[in-house]
Design a protein around this motif. Sequence first.
Motif: not given
Length: 298
Positions: A287-288, A291, A295
Amino acid sequence: MWASCNVKFRDCLAISSVILRRCLSLGVTMAKSKFEYVRDFEADDTCLAHCWVVVRLDGRNFHRFSEKHNFEKPNDSRALHLMTKCAQTVMKELEDIVISYGQSDEYSFVFKRKSNWFKRRASKFMTHVASQFASSYVFYWRDYFEDQPLLYPPGFDGRVVVYPTNQTLKDYLSWRQADCHINNLYNTVFWALIQQSGLTPVQAQKRLQGTLAADKNEILFSEFNINYNNEPLMYRKGTVLIWQKVDEVMTKEAKVPAETGGQKMAVTRTRTKPVPFHCDIIGDAFWKEHPEILDEDS
Ligand code: DGT
Ligand code: MG
Ligand code: MG
């Protein structure tokens, strides 16, 4: 003579426009017939605003379908790739899907929070996903199962679940990936016991009763020399589809003077496509790295 002709023509136009207006108004009257009230029986299935909408499909009775079509056990890569091809088709043909996750005979599709596709009606989301997926499964079958005819039409059930936060959505996807891991570890040992040790399905099931993950890993390693961590990622992790920019190289007829003949040249263009990954989505790293998926305005 010409003048009178023109007048008649103008009259005709005026009369036709009156008739057209009458027809249109009649049409409106007909649409609001005394039967109109039956519309009120339709359930309002609007998905809650600003929430993630997930549609999950699952193959109907694929236990039987996989047997009849000689799927390899426990994983048939043709079947899994076909499922992913169908999911990519769904993402391309429908609107607002930001990520999909698939394993075994199921696929989940996540519509973006702010999607207003079909006014967020759950039945529209679900039926469009299911019908597009099922028709693709039949349409592309031969590309994946060249020597295996499709013996009967497969079906898929669908459900819609709405998740209010990023955390609940991530937990949903983690749940499906954890399910993939648990089932795949079990199936890998189960079928090794049958195919390599000659146990019957009942014997294999009894052998695995009450075992933990560590026990199953140990059986695989000590009895079959299989390190579970070296099994293909697609089987262990399932498939995540996300939109990625992909460079496509295509050959084009070059526009050059006629005398040089129709020369071909390579042209590169960038397109956004649903690309498969077989990675962990339970931890934060995925997920990092992406991103944009979560959103708010994705
Ligand atoms: P359902 O979903 O309630 O209509 O019933 P099933 O039979 O589809 O059950 P489900 O969805 O819980 O389990 C999926 C079945 O599909 C399971 O029996 C194993 C089979 N299957 C899925 N992928 C593969 C594969 O790659 N190879 C083989 N041999 N079987 C598979
Ligand atoms: Mg099923
Ligand atoms: Mg299933």
